[in-house]
Design an enzyme around this catalytic site. Structure first.
Site, PDB file in Angstrom:
ATOM      1  N   CYS A 113       1.002  -1.029  -0.002  1.00  0.00           N
ATOM      2  CA  CYS A 113      -0.106   0.146  -0.078  1.00  0.00           C
ATOM      3  C   CYS A 113       0.940   1.162   0.060  1.00  0.00           C
ATOM      4  O   CYS A 113       1.817   1.478   0.877  1.00  0.00           O
ATOM      5  CB  CYS A 113      -0.728   0.018   1.166  1.00  0.00           C
ATOM      6  SG  CYS A 113      -1.460   1.609   1.671  1.00  0.00           S
ATOM      7  N   GLU A 114       0.632   2.279  -0.984  1.00  0.00           N
ATOM      8  CA  GLU A 114       1.572   3.254  -1.162  1.00  0.00           C
ATOM      9  C   GLU A 114       1.288   4.609  -0.023  1.00  0.00           C
ATOM     10  O   GLU A 114       2.134   5.254   0.215  1.00  0.00           O
ATOM     11  CB  GLU A 114       1.363   3.942  -2.350  1.00  0.00           C
ATOM     12  CG  GLU A 114       0.115   4.719  -2.816  1.00  0.00           C
ATOM     13  CD  GLU A 114       0.226   5.304  -4.196  1.00  0.00           C
ATOM     14  OE1 GLU A 114       0.981   4.863  -5.222  1.00  0.00           O
ATOM     15  OE2 GLU A 114      -0.646   6.421  -4.346  1.00  0.00           O
ATOM     16  N   HIS A 115       0.052   4.174   0.705  1.00  0.00           N
ATOM     17  CA  HIS A 115      -0.264   5.126   1.713  1.00  0.00           C
ATOM     18  C   HIS A 115       0.314   4.765   3.215  1.00  0.00           C
ATOM     19  O   HIS A 115       0.661   5.602   4.061  1.00  0.00           O
ATOM     20  CB  HIS A 115      -1.695   5.150   2.063  1.00  0.00           C
ATOM     21  CG  HIS A 115      -2.276   5.733   0.761  1.00  0.00           C
ATOM     22  ND1 HIS A 115      -3.370   4.991  -0.125  1.00  0.00           N
ATOM     23  CD2 HIS A 115      -2.167   6.809   0.090  1.00  0.00           C
ATOM     24  CE1 HIS A 115      -3.872   5.665  -1.123  1.00  0.00           C
ATOM     25  NE2 HIS A 115      -3.049   6.927  -1.261  1.00  0.00           N
ATOM     26  N   HIS A 116       0.653   3.521   3.304  1.00  0.00           N
ATOM     27  CA  HIS A 116       1.262   3.053   4.532  1.00  0.00           C
ATOM     28  C   HIS A 116       2.409   2.287   4.553  1.00  0.00           C
ATOM     29  O   HIS A 116       3.153   1.842   5.568  1.00  0.00           O
ATOM     30  CB  HIS A 116      -0.003   2.363   5.420  1.00  0.00           C
ATOM     31  CG  HIS A 116      -1.117   3.153   5.620  1.00  0.00           C
ATOM     32  ND1 HIS A 116      -2.262   3.215   4.794  1.00  0.00           N
ATOM     33  CD2 HIS A 116      -1.393   3.945   6.513  1.00  0.00           C
ATOM     34  CE1 HIS A 116      -3.134   3.942   5.422  1.00  0.00           C
ATOM     35  NE2 HIS A 116      -2.893   4.522   6.510  1.00  0.00           N
ATOM     36  N   GLN A 154      -4.973  -0.213  -5.049  1.00  0.00           N
ATOM     37  CA  GLN A 154      -5.276  -1.543  -5.817  1.00  0.00           C
ATOM     38  C   GLN A 154      -5.922  -1.091  -6.918  1.00  0.00           C
ATOM     39  O   GLN A 154      -6.009  -1.928  -7.964  1.00  0.00           O
ATOM     40  CB  GLN A 154      -6.252  -2.187  -4.981  1.00  0.00           C
ATOM     41  CG  GLN A 154      -6.650  -3.568  -5.437  1.00  0.00           C
ATOM     42  CD  GLN A 154      -7.509  -4.329  -4.500  1.00  0.00           C
ATOM     43  OE1 GLN A 154      -7.262  -4.368  -3.119  1.00  0.00           O
ATOM     44  NE2 GLN A 154      -8.668  -5.039  -4.778  1.00  0.00           N
ATOM     45  N   HIS A 182      -5.577  -5.480   2.666  1.00  0.00           N
ATOM     46  CA  HIS A 182      -4.843  -4.598   2.989  1.00  0.00           C
ATOM     47  C   HIS A 182      -4.336  -4.450   4.318  1.00  0.00           C
ATOM     48  O   HIS A 182      -5.219  -4.197   5.294  1.00  0.00           O
ATOM     49  CB  HIS A 182      -5.300  -3.119   2.742  1.00  0.00           C
ATOM     50  CG  HIS A 182      -5.727  -3.139   1.109  1.00  0.00           C
ATOM     51  ND1 HIS A 182      -5.175  -2.178   0.526  1.00  0.00           N
ATOM     52  CD2 HIS A 182      -6.316  -3.811   0.357  1.00  0.00           C
ATOM     53  CE1 HIS A 182      -5.497  -2.103  -0.976  1.00  0.00           C
ATOM     54  NE2 HIS A 182      -6.345  -3.047  -0.920  1.00  0.00           N
ATOM     55  N   CYS A 184      -3.016  -2.546   6.328  1.00  0.00           N
ATOM     56  CA  CYS A 184      -3.290  -1.382   6.724  1.00  0.00           C
ATOM     57  C   CYS A 184      -4.701  -1.139   7.191  1.00  0.00           C
ATOM     58  O   CYS A 184      -5.134  -0.277   8.365  1.00  0.00           O
ATOM     59  CB  CYS A 184      -2.645   0.028   5.931  1.00  0.00           C
ATOM     60  SG  CYS A 184      -3.645  -0.054   4.243  1.00  0.00           S
TER      61      CYS A 184
HETATM   62 ZN   LIG Z   1      -3.040   1.525   3.190  1.00  0.00          ZN
END
Ligand SMILES: [Zn+2]
Length: 225
Positions: A113-116, A154, A182, A184
């Site tokens: 995941c590119e956010h976490h 995704q 995910h 996260c």
């Molecule tokens: Zn995430």
């Protein structure tokens, strides 16, 4: 105050997992450094994070972690950022004149995941209808894996897989469904261990109801060997 506001915005953007583009946002100078040079820089950054957290990096168990993580980022988890790693586009003539859809299901997806920067783990189901060109079956797994080995959302991963296969096969008739967990979401934040995320992209004939239905029915087949 300003910084807190921005942090809140960042956090909600990340937790909502909102992506901003179909192409992975890559800097122009992304490949100026060699892999070895990147590993050298990143290992110091990882060391810095760990030391800031208060860990004693002289401990034998922790000592090798910065280098190990740096290598893993550059050579494994994010190796798909490098266009050189893209699977070669070798295709074959459709000699059997097989004109039905071909479905490759349950392709393992390991992404991040590119956010976490936490794992995304799941299955991809990919289908196409040949218009004269076919690819080797494992090519579809390789394409999924290549685009998965990046910081991802995704939805983007699903679209990138379809676009690449459309390019390679020279047809719009390509579809992909991904069902993934995910970490996260499962292990932090809302901590819902059971939930998974389903995304889909249907091109060409797969936009038609019956073709789409057929593809989704094949995915549901419970194959046991
Ligand atoms: Zn995430």
């Amino acid at each position: 105050m300003k910084i807190e506001n921005t942090l809140e915005e960042f956090e909600s953007l990340g937790d909502e997992h909102i992506g901003t583009s179909t192409n992975t946002p890559i800097r122009k100078d992304a490949f100026k450094l060699s892999n070895d040079e990147k590993i050298d820089v990143i290992k110091d950054d990882v060391r810095h994070i760990m030391e800031t957290l208060g860990l004693d990096l002289t401990d034998d168990s922790l000592n090798g972690t910065p280098l190990r993580v740096a290598k893993m980022f550059v050579k494994e988890l994010f190796a798909g950022l490098n266009p050189d790693k893209k699977p070669s586009a070798s295709t074959f003539e459709n000699k059997y004149k097989y004109g039905e859809m071909l479905v490759e299901k349950n392709i393992s997806v390991y992404s991040t995941c590119e956010h976490h920067l936490l794992p995304i783990v799941g299955k991809a189901h990919v289908a196409y209808i040949s218009n004269g060109t076919v690819v080797g079956l494992s090519k579809m797994n390789r394409i999924v894996d290549y685009f998965a080995k990046r910081p991802q959302v995704q939805e983007r991963l699903t679209i990138q897989i379809v676009k690449e296969l459309q390019d390679v096969l020279k047809t719009e008739d390509v579809a992909c469904v991904i069902d993934a967990k995910h970490l996260c979401v499962n292990s932090r934040g809302i901590k819902d261990i059971e939930c998974s995320t389903v995304t889909s992209e249907f091109g060409g004939k797969f936009k038609e109801k019956e073709t789409r239905r057929e593809f989704l029915d094949y995915i549901k087949l419970d194959t046991k060997f």
